[in-house]
Design an enzyme around this catalytic site. Structure first.
Site, short mmCIF file in Angstrom:
data_model
loop_
_atom_site.label_atom_id
_atom_site.label_comp_id
_atom_site.label_asym_id
_atom_site.label_seq_id
_atom_site.Cartn_x
_atom_site.Cartn_y
_atom_site.Cartn_z
N CYS A 118 0.89 -1.16 0.00
CA CYS A 118 0.00 0.00 0.00
C CYS A 118 0.92 1.21 0.00
O CYS A 118 1.47 1.55 1.04
CB CYS A 118 -0.92 0.00 1.22
SG CYS A 118 -1.88 1.53 1.37
N CYS A 121 -0.64 4.30 2.27
CA CYS A 121 -0.77 4.23 3.74
C CYS A 121 -0.35 2.84 4.20
O CYS A 121 0.83 2.50 4.11
CB CYS A 121 -2.16 4.64 4.22
SG CYS A 121 -3.56 3.86 3.38
N SER A 122 -1.28 2.03 4.69
CA SER A 122 -0.89 0.72 5.21
C SER A 122 -2.02 -0.28 5.08
O SER A 122 -2.22 -1.12 5.95
CB SER A 122 -0.47 0.86 6.68
OG SER A 122 -1.50 1.50 7.42
N CYS A 123 -2.79 -0.18 3.98
CA CYS A 123 -3.90 -1.10 3.76
C CYS A 123 -3.38 -2.54 3.75
O CYS A 123 -2.38 -2.84 3.09
CB CYS A 123 -4.59 -0.81 2.44
SG CYS A 123 -5.32 0.84 2.39
#
Lengths: 215, 93, 111
Positions: A118, A121-123
């Site tokens: 991702c 962000c940090s999906c």
């Protein structure tokens, strides 16, 4: 898979061990976080129990859940097809619920190696694998894996031959990707539990292959 | 917007609006190919501000790594895929 | 034009491939953020937008859950759930309390 079995699995880990406090509070933002939590609880916006339950829920979800899904896909062709067609439905058969996102399973093969990131962000498929590892959230991984994926994979010890396609999946919307790694050689005759033990978190993100069986 | 069929060549809008945008800069202005339609989803560009808005179609789009990076070091078969909202995609042809 | 979070394709150093477990404090923030999300007060898109709006300096300096904390603080004030004044007062109180109990790293006793 029955719900009973699902609960039973959870009893085994040490996931409910109480977390230990850090050594020292060392930043303004840590103080701020404590202050926000206290104020929200005092005002009744959330309860201390709400927060505790969320932490316990996070702690209860581990990569072992995903490993069970992969092992079943390796051994049950009909399940594998359902997983690739509708992953939310397939994992719910094992008692795993995707609460907020659409899970998409992508299969590594002899000709194709998939890896997930991702960049924004940090999906991450948190409902199935738990919280992402620290490197997954790092700037270095997010910046570089779409630019030089083979070099990044090599840093994880994964060397992909030139004739194999490397495909990087950037999780930019509401889909969350689960890589189904290739089933390792020499695993004929192993049961689902033994196979699941070979499925590492990193192999389900695609930066590694599933482990080789012990001989 | 008419549904884009798998295989449709597209170009990602090369725009830089302010706000919360889920189309990464490295893909803007680049050409790729529609792989599949995932369905209609909340538009993050409005949901990010707690506002109501129309749902938007989301597509999986594939880009050849060599089309993104002129000096890409790996083989030409490598690809990057991303999930993009329909209003960021322009049909080529 | 490029937000601080939008790093795909930029140069960077080697990936630290070790997984570092979350600290007690990080888990608290993760849980608090989830609890606030569960009651519909702050959604994921709002969290991301607020993190991005911190700007390049803060984004690149703060740790992951510090960014979440800063973003949550901003959103709670904007939504009227908390006021800046009560947050400031509570931060001062927590700082004193941690200093008294020896839980505060030295040098952090005053703002």
């Amino acid at each position: 898979m029955s719900e009973e079995h699902h609960l039973h699995d959870h009893e085994h880990g040490s996931v409910h061990a109480p977390p230990q406090p850090d050594d020292k509070v060392h930043s303004y933002y840590q103080i701020l976080g404590i202050a926000l939590k206290e104020l929200l609880i005092e005002k009744g916006v959330v309860s201390a129990d709400d927060v505790r339950r969320q932490i316990e829920r996070r702690d209860s979800i581990t990569p072992a859940n995903g490993a069970r899904v992969v092992a079943k896909a390796w051994t049950d062709p009909a399940f594998r097809k359902r997983l690739l067609d509708d992953a939310n439905g397939a994992v719910s058969e094992l008692g795993f619920e995707m609460t907020t996102a659409k899970l998409v399973a992508i299969e590594n093969t002899a000709g194709e190696h998939n890896v997930v990131v991702c960049t924004l962000c940090s999906c991450y498929p948190r409902d199935l694998l738990g919280l992402p590892p620290s490197w997954y959230k790092s700037r270095a991984y997010r910046a570089r894996v779409v630019r030089e994926p083979r070099a990044v994979l090599a840093e994880f010890g994964t060397h992909v031959p030139e004739h194999v396609v490397v495909r990087v999946h950037d999780s930019t919307a509401d889909m969350r990707f689960l890589v189904v790694p290739e089933r390792p050689e020499g695993t004929q005759g192993l049961g689902e539990a033994e196979l699941a033990a070979l499925v590492t978190r990193d192999s389900m993100i695609g930066v590694a292959r599933a482990s080789a069986p012990n001989r | 917007m008419t549904r884009l069929a798998p295989g449709t060549p597209i170009r990602v809008r090369e725009d830089f609006p302010p706000g919360h945008i889920r189309t990464p800069v490295y893909l803007r202005g680049k050409t790729g190919e529609v792989i599949k339609f995932f369905g209609n989803f909340d538009n993050a560009e409005t949901a990010a501000y707690g506002l109501p808005g129309l749902k938007k179609g989301v597509y999986k789009v594939r880009f050849r790594a060599i089309d993104l990076w002129s000096d890409y070091a790996g083989p030409a078969i490598d690809a990057i895929e991303a999930d993009l909202y329909e209003h960021w995609l322009e049909r080529l042809t | 034009m490029r937000g601080p979070h939008d790093v795909g394709g930029l140069q960077d150093g080697p990936v630290d491939t070790e997984a570092h477990p979350l600290t007690f404090w990080e888990k608290q923030i993760d849980g608090l953020r989830a609890a606030v999300g569960a009651i519909g007060l702050v959604n994921t898109h709002e969290n991301r937008a607020a993190v991005e709006a911190l700007g390049h300096d803060a984004y690149n300096t703060l740790a992951y859950y510090e960014r979440w904390t800063a973003a949550l603080c901003r959103l709670l004030i904007d939504k009227g759930a908390l006021t800046q004044d009560e947050i400031d007062a509570r931060v001062a109180l927590v700082r004193q309390r941690l200093a008294a109990s020896g839980e505060l790293e030295s040098g952090m006793e005053s703002p």
